[in-house]
Design a protein around this motif. Sequence first.
Motif, PDB file in Angstrom:
ATOM      1  N   GLU A 130       0.839  -1.198   0.000  1.00 29.76           N
ATOM      2  CA  GLU A 130       0.000   0.000   0.000  1.00 29.76           C
ATOM      3  C   GLU A 130       0.875   1.250   0.000  1.00 29.76           C
ATOM      4  OE1 GLU A 130      -0.541  -2.649   2.072  1.00 29.76           O
ATOM      5  OE2 GLU A 130      -2.103  -3.369   0.693  1.00 29.76           O
ATOM      6  N   ALA A 133       2.234   1.661  -3.369  1.00 34.31           N
ATOM      7  CA  ALA A 133       1.187   2.179  -4.256  1.00 34.31           C
ATOM      8  C   ALA A 133       1.015   3.685  -4.067  1.00 34.31           C
ATOM      9  CB  ALA A 133      -0.127   1.444  -3.990  1.00 34.31           C
ATOM     10  N   ARG A 137       1.751   6.314  -7.034  1.00 33.87           N
ATOM     11  CA  ARG A 137       0.647   7.175  -7.489  1.00 33.87           C
ATOM     12  C   ARG A 137       1.088   8.647  -7.464  1.00 33.87           C
ATOM     13  NH1 ARG A 137      -3.298   5.918  -3.786  1.00 33.87           N
ATOM     14  NH2 ARG A 137      -3.125   3.796  -4.571  1.00 33.87           N
ATOM     15  N   VAL A 249       3.013  -3.505  -8.128  1.00 34.65           N
ATOM     16  CA  VAL A 249       2.412  -2.174  -8.182  1.00 34.65           C
ATOM     17  C   VAL A 249       2.818  -1.542  -9.508  1.00 34.65           C
ATOM     18  CG1 VAL A 249       2.178   0.071  -7.091  1.00 34.65           C
ATOM     19  CG2 VAL A 249       2.473  -1.962  -5.668  1.00 34.65           C
ATOM     20  N   ASP A 252       1.213   3.681 -12.188  1.00 34.05           N
ATOM     21  CA  ASP A 252       0.244   4.674 -11.717  1.00 34.05           C
ATOM     22  C   ASP A 252      -0.255   4.368 -10.300  1.00 34.05           C
ATOM     23  OD1 ASP A 252      -1.378   2.499 -12.056  1.00 34.05           O
ATOM     24  OD2 ASP A 252      -2.746   3.444 -13.489  1.00 34.05           O
ATOM     25  N   THR A 254      -1.571   1.440  -9.294  1.00 30.74           N
ATOM     26  CA  THR A 254      -2.507   0.323  -9.251  1.00 30.74           C
ATOM     27  C   THR A 254      -1.815  -0.914  -8.674  1.00 30.74           C
ATOM     28  OG1 THR A 254      -3.614   1.098 -11.250  1.00 30.74           O
ATOM     29  CG2 THR A 254      -3.962  -1.209 -10.666  1.00 30.74           C
ATOM     30  N   LEU A 256      -1.654  -4.698  -8.647  1.00 35.51           N
ATOM     31  CA  LEU A 256      -2.077  -5.849  -9.440  1.00 35.51           C
ATOM     32  C   LEU A 256      -1.802  -7.090  -8.599  1.00 35.51           C
ATOM     33  CD1 LEU A 256      -3.039  -6.714 -12.323  1.00 35.51           C
ATOM     34  CD2 LEU A 256      -0.625  -7.037 -12.856  1.00 35.51           C
TER      35      LEU A 256
ATOM     36  N   GLU B 513      -8.378  -5.463 -11.678  1.00 37.07           N
ATOM     37  CA  GLU B 513      -7.181  -4.812 -12.236  1.00 37.07           C
ATOM     38  C   GLU B 513      -6.500  -5.736 -13.245  1.00 37.07           C
ATOM     39  OE1 GLU B 513      -7.531  -5.380  -8.917  1.00 37.07           O
ATOM     40  OE2 GLU B 513      -8.241  -3.391  -8.319  1.00 37.07           O
ATOM     41  N   ARG B 516      -8.573  -5.813 -16.422  1.00 37.48           N
ATOM     42  CA  ARG B 516      -8.383  -4.571 -17.186  1.00 37.48           C
ATOM     43  C   ARG B 516      -7.078  -4.637 -17.983  1.00 37.48           C
ATOM     44  NH1 ARG B 516      -8.839  -0.321 -13.268  1.00 37.48           N
ATOM     45  NH2 ARG B 516      -6.583  -0.104 -13.208  1.00 37.48           N
TER      46      ARG B 516
END
Lengths: 541, 541
Positions: A130, A133, A137, A249, A252, A254, A256, B513, B516
């Motif tokens: 996290e 991420a 981001r 990660v 962007d 996300t 995965l 995810e 996608r």
Amino acid sequence: MAPHLVQPGWRFWRQAACTLGASVQHRTWAGTPRIPRPGSLWGATTTSPRICRSGSSTSARAPEVTLTRERYPVRRLPFSVVSREDLEAFERVVPGRVITDPEVLEASNVDWLRTVRGSSAVLLRPRTSEEVAHILRYCHERNLAVNPQGGNTGMVGGSVPVFDEIILSTALMNQVISFHDLSGTLVCQAGCVLEELSRHVEERGFIMPLDLGAKGSCHIGGNVATNAGGLRFLRYGSLHGTVLGLEVVLADGTVLNCLSAPRKDNTGYDLKQLFIGSEGTLGVITAVSILCPPKPRAVNVAFLGCPGFPEVLQTFSTCKGLLGEILSAYEFMDAECMWLVRHHLCLASPVQESPFYVLIETSGSRAGHDAEKLNDFLEQVLRSGLVTDGTVATDHMKVKALWALRERISEALSRDGYVYKYDLSLPTERLYDLVTDLRVRLGPQAKHVVGYGHLGDGNLHLNVTSEAFSPSVLDALEPYVYEWTAGQRGSVSAEHGLGFRKRGVISYSKPPEALRLMRQLKALLDPKGILNPYKTLPAQA
Amino acid sequence: MAPHLVQPGWRFWRQAACTLGASVQHRTWAGTPRIPRPGSLWGATTTSPRICRSGSSTSARAPEVTLTRERYPVRRLPFSVVSREDLEAFERVVPGRVITDPEVLEASNVDWLRTVRGSSAVLLRPRTSEEVAHILRYCHERNLAVNPQGGNTGMVGGSVPVFDEIILSTALMNQVISFHDLSGTLVCQAGCVLEELSRHVEERGFIMPLDLGAKGSCHIGGNVATNAGGLRFLRYGSLHGTVLGLEVVLADGTVLNCLSAPRKDNTGYDLKQLFIGSEGTLGVITAVSILCPPKPRAVNVAFLGCPGFPEVLQTFSTCKGLLGEILSAYEFMDAECMWLVRHHLCLASPVQESPFYVLIETSGSRAGHDAEKLNDFLEQVLRSGLVTDGTVATDHMKVKALWALRERISEALSRDGYVYKYDLSLPTERLYDLVTDLRVRLGPQAKHVVGYGHLGDGNLHLNVTSEAFSPSVLDALEPYVYEWTAGQRGSVSAEHGLGFRKRGVISYSKPPEALRLMRQLKALLDPKGILNPYKTLPAQA
């Protein structure tokens, strides 16, 4: 040359290994928390009382490595520059784990071979995916470049920044998440050190499917990101087969999550494969699920002398036939390699001087059966003259001592002068031709031209040394070595990857259509190009 | 239950297998050029004089399969329709190999399970990748949909058209390109039949790393495109590890040549991995380079009866420990499976009636060692009561006979009525819970609820039969089975893939995810969506 062992017998051979004594060291790096740097800790664990001719192991601090941007023709891409506000934002995401102290940053800016050096001013140490991420981001929005870093043990300058990329370290993501005793499936965070994982699963009756000289430092996430090969490849195959799942990660931010993967899963495209070997340029691996083979009950190592390269090849064929499913490594080294480890590291050869040496490892479930197979093999190769001398070890420490002869070649080379390193896949029968060819081509320009490597996998480590860096030696080597390899339809990077230093040679092994698709994948997954820029793919004109 | 063999001994066990005699058939499909269709050739090779209670093997031609577009809620996408000019253009590319005869097309429009049926009016039979490239370039320009087809042996309707897609068959691309005796690397065209490749490499002392019941018909290109699992998966692992290189023609006709791949190659992203398991939706595989393991000198098969599923699991643990590196298969089947093969195929059990049966295969390089390991294992499991009865075969024909009991379950099921098939990956210890659970849930609605499969890989084949298709049985099964599997973080398609029939359930095993990113990859590689449309990825709302 008369065989050293006129009546080869299992016990006799085993005894021979015991005479190696103190002159053979442990595996390099094993058990050490960090890889020793040349000129600092190298050789510090030597227990031998002998005096080596090389004095570099006691030399003072190595000179500073030239900045990559000054040494190589590379242009900074238009990323943003880290600001005070950015640092404050990072501090909110990973409080107390935003490192800006230049002393601490130094180790993360320079690769362990001391060939490249970035100038990053910030190192982040997330603990969770996290946090990774959040960081990505943020960097994606701010157009800040990021250099993911594991144990920083790579061979091609892929793990350190080229300019001022933010270093995103996996060092604190070092938790084992689960281990399944029946299937042998290990799930862990990306920053777990390979050697610690080995210990973890060995206590439970399993082994890691890969083993490397750098295991005391390298991170499993980095192993996967670089598709590390290593010493167990012959037996357990590529990480593309043994990695069951990944959490990644994306650029962007996300997450995965393809981590909870069973042994077999055919639901859609196998996305994790994209990230294995992509050197952190398509996503940051944050957790790994990997299949561990059962721990072998018996391990034997035979160290043999061969009279020529054709005999090395024939010994390989014979050993595949007679050792079959228990064969776990087939490594070779030439006489110059042996000279180097003796000269620079005081490691004595356990067998008579030979043009070539072979290290064979067996791993099996029943010691008696394995010994019988190995003994039959040894009798045959000795009788037929394929092998002229040899020794066998079964004891753990002796096994490590024999492995050290092969594993510490790289260290010995780095003490010999400037090293030009090539890691090639070639058709096995032509593997050594390039070495002899180059000896003629380079003549006295080179101090040493040596060949060693994972013969069982067709993987040659070709190394050339000269007193100091010499443009004329380099010109004689490149593109000659790459063209020679391409002519054999080999690979110009078998296991080390491309990173920063080899990215320009990809076209010797991949056609333009493949390179185009790689660029498209990069653009799809990382449209701003913030992930490990200047790596893997060549610069665009 | 008292052990059948009070004094288990190697020779004695071997003899037991010899008593199987004529009541056990050869492997299904082995040696036949096409897979027999239920209701036509099924059982034609039976040599048993016994009379089976099931009479379906002699029934007349099976009724026509309902068109997919009529049976399933699927809408044709706006592709062009094949015109006379298109056929003329194809005729110029593959002269004499443009098939429009409806009789010939019928076999290629229907899947072998007879569950889906397309209405393609043209089948193309290229011989070279250049011809495939021409065809795809043309179709891409004309917006014509294409259904790549190998042996048409898939289980999920992925290999036949849904509407009028052009069928692109690899049947004539059946040349072996090269085989390397030292490394075991086979390079061949995609249309080579697996069994023929097996023969080719076995004559040279190697085996294919995969084996399937469908080997007499399936094409290696299709195996790779569907990431086929099969019977050797436990030992030799996934095709992601054993496939070394691929040649793939992309949707726009670009030939992506990543075929000449050495054992190790870390030059950029491993593009071939994208196509392994992508079911022809990202590109058409035209050639394969694959690593073949050495042919084992000794193969043993033990067929054992176990008193319960916990004993099946414990036998697996024991056998991993004692058989170690020679274990090459661990399959299980329940008592209902045995009833079905006896009832429908006249195959008699070689051991006493048991709640569960286990088939264990060993493959090794030294018969004596293997026999000793196997015998010790058998003694231990018999003594401890994990196994109550058993038989062992080493002779090639007897080995095949024992395998037939496991391999022909699918055939026996198809004679039992309408079959609801599930191919799941589950945590091994919970593998059978779903079967017992469903027996209670379905009650008398189901004729049989059976579980069998590759236990060593955590792969359950769950099958339910009813007299005829019943919406209420289906409602009781779905989404219950998928939800149950997702609750265990398993895979709703372990080895069969998604194809047409399972594409809607991907989300039980993959997060949004991942889905996608799969769609983005599809859009990147096949922007017009012409390659195997309506397959793998779910329809978009």
